[in-house]
Design a protein around this motif. Sequence first.
Motif, PDB file in Angstrom:
ATOM      1  N   SER A  22       0.819  -1.206   0.000  1.00  0.00           N
ATOM      2  CA  SER A  22       0.000   0.000   0.000  1.00  0.00           C
ATOM      3  C   SER A  22       0.851   1.253   0.000  1.00  0.00           C
ATOM      4  O   SER A  22       0.398   2.308  -0.423  1.00  0.00           O
ATOM      5  N   ARG A  23       2.082   1.153   0.502  1.00  0.00           N
ATOM      6  CA  ARG A  23       2.931   2.342   0.542  1.00  0.00           C
ATOM      7  C   ARG A  23       3.554   2.636  -0.827  1.00  0.00           C
ATOM      8  O   ARG A  23       4.133   3.692  -1.020  1.00  0.00           O
ATOM      9  N   HIS A  24       3.436   1.706  -1.783  1.00  0.00           N
ATOM     10  CA  HIS A  24       3.806   1.995  -3.163  1.00  0.00           C
ATOM     11  C   HIS A  24       2.692   2.842  -3.759  1.00  0.00           C
ATOM     12  O   HIS A  24       1.513   2.663  -3.422  1.00  0.00           O
ATOM     13  N   ARG A  51      -1.677  15.194   3.746  1.00  0.00           N
ATOM     14  CA  ARG A  51      -1.183  14.800   5.073  1.00  0.00           C
ATOM     15  C   ARG A  51      -2.072  13.709   5.678  1.00  0.00           C
ATOM     16  O   ARG A  51      -1.570  12.754   6.286  1.00  0.00           O
ATOM     17  N   GLN A  52      -3.391  13.831   5.543  1.00  0.00           N
ATOM     18  CA  GLN A  52      -4.296  12.815   6.067  1.00  0.00           C
ATOM     19  C   GLN A  52      -4.096  11.481   5.352  1.00  0.00           C
ATOM     20  O   GLN A  52      -4.141  10.419   5.977  1.00  0.00           O
ATOM     21  N   GLY A  58       0.524   5.404   5.672  1.00  0.00           N
ATOM     22  CA  GLY A  58       1.906   5.245   6.090  1.00  0.00           C
ATOM     23  C   GLY A  58       2.888   5.496   4.966  1.00  0.00           C
ATOM     24  O   GLY A  58       4.088   5.249   5.090  1.00  0.00           O
ATOM     25  N   ALA A  59       2.374   6.005   3.838  1.00  0.00           N
ATOM     26  CA  ALA A  59       3.225   6.261   2.673  1.00  0.00           C
ATOM     27  C   ALA A  59       3.881   7.630   2.790  1.00  0.00           C
ATOM     28  O   ALA A  59       3.392   8.521   3.492  1.00  0.00           O
ATOM     29  N   ALA A  60       4.987   7.803   2.079  1.00  0.00           N
ATOM     30  CA  ALA A  60       5.660   9.092   2.039  1.00  0.00           C
ATOM     31  C   ALA A  60       4.819  10.080   1.239  1.00  0.00           C
ATOM     32  O   ALA A  60       3.978   9.692   0.418  1.00  0.00           O
ATOM     33  N   ARG A  61       5.055  11.361   1.472  1.00  0.00           N
ATOM     34  CA  ARG A  61       4.263  12.384   0.781  1.00  0.00           C
ATOM     35  C   ARG A  61       4.426  12.276  -0.726  1.00  0.00           C
ATOM     36  O   ARG A  61       3.466  12.428  -1.484  1.00  0.00           O
ATOM     37  N   ARG A  65       1.469  11.791  -3.520  1.00  0.00           N
ATOM     38  CA  ARG A  65       1.308  12.696  -4.665  1.00  0.00           C
ATOM     39  C   ARG A  65       1.342  11.929  -5.980  1.00  0.00           C
ATOM     40  O   ARG A  65       0.571  12.216  -6.897  1.00  0.00           O
ATOM     41  N   ALA A  66       2.240  10.959  -6.089  1.00  0.00           N
ATOM     42  CA  ALA A  66       2.314  10.152  -7.309  1.00  0.00           C
ATOM     43  C   ALA A  66       0.999   9.419  -7.544  1.00  0.00           C
ATOM     44  O   ALA A  66       0.529   9.315  -8.685  1.00  0.00           O
ATOM     45  N   ALA A  67       0.391   8.910  -6.467  1.00  0.00           N
ATOM     46  CA  ALA A  67      -0.894   8.221  -6.584  1.00  0.00           C
ATOM     47  C   ALA A  67      -1.988   9.179  -7.049  1.00  0.00           C
ATOM     48  O   ALA A  67      -2.818   8.840  -7.910  1.00  0.00           O
TER      49      ALA A  67
END
Length: 255
Positions: A22-24, A51-52, A58-61, A65-67
């Motif tokens: 999920s963090r990908h 941020r939410q 748990g993913a990086a910002r 954004r990429a998602a």
Amino acid sequence: MTAKKSLDRPGWWMDLPDSAESRHYLGVRDSIAAHIQSGDLAPNACLPSERQLQTGTGAARGTVRAALFQLEAEGLIYRKERSGWYVSPAPIVYDPTRWEGFMSYVTAQKRSPRTELLSAREVAATAEQAVVFGVKPGAILYELRRRRHIDERAVLVESILVDPRMAPKLLDHDLEGSLTQVLRHQYNIDVARNRIEMQPCALTQEAALALRVKSGLPGLLVTRISEDAQGRVVEYDQEYWRHDALKISVDIHVR
């Protein structure tokens, strides 16, 4: 159509699975898309802040954004300046084989159309435009630039050229409604033939500015040359559409 501020169930993004997958960014994309496709997120609903979403996944910002950019490219969400991300409404269905004005086919689909006149002026025909109208380069043409809305969302910006010989003093009329109706009722001009070309494009800086989006985003360029029964060019129209706002549909009966 009134935009929802958020999902009816607050904090839904906290339920997004927190895992390596999920963090990908594709995992984040799939989770948000699932909420959209299930109806949890209604058209025009506002997504949580970046941020939410970070907290929920748990993913990086940068991953979040990429998602979001991926979902935007797919037409599932769109951005509003200084407001956030929203779920895209259903696209309007357009049949290029039928001659029907924007106001008519949008209204027929129970949506609310609106036309905004950005400018109306005389311009000198370029070499390309002169060929279209059968005039000399530099000949005077009327140019209308309009922004068109569906349910108060800007979906396309268009540039329309009209030969003043066909419609003298056209600029004196109300041009924020149906140009087709103005030409029909004020000049007794009816369109008998449309030549239409459609191609994917990146929105130019001018078109993106008018639509209040970033330049370079995907779009659809629709070019239309309309002629009357005598073969005279009535309009030369170039429309830059948001890629998520239009769905092409043609019903062909084969005998």
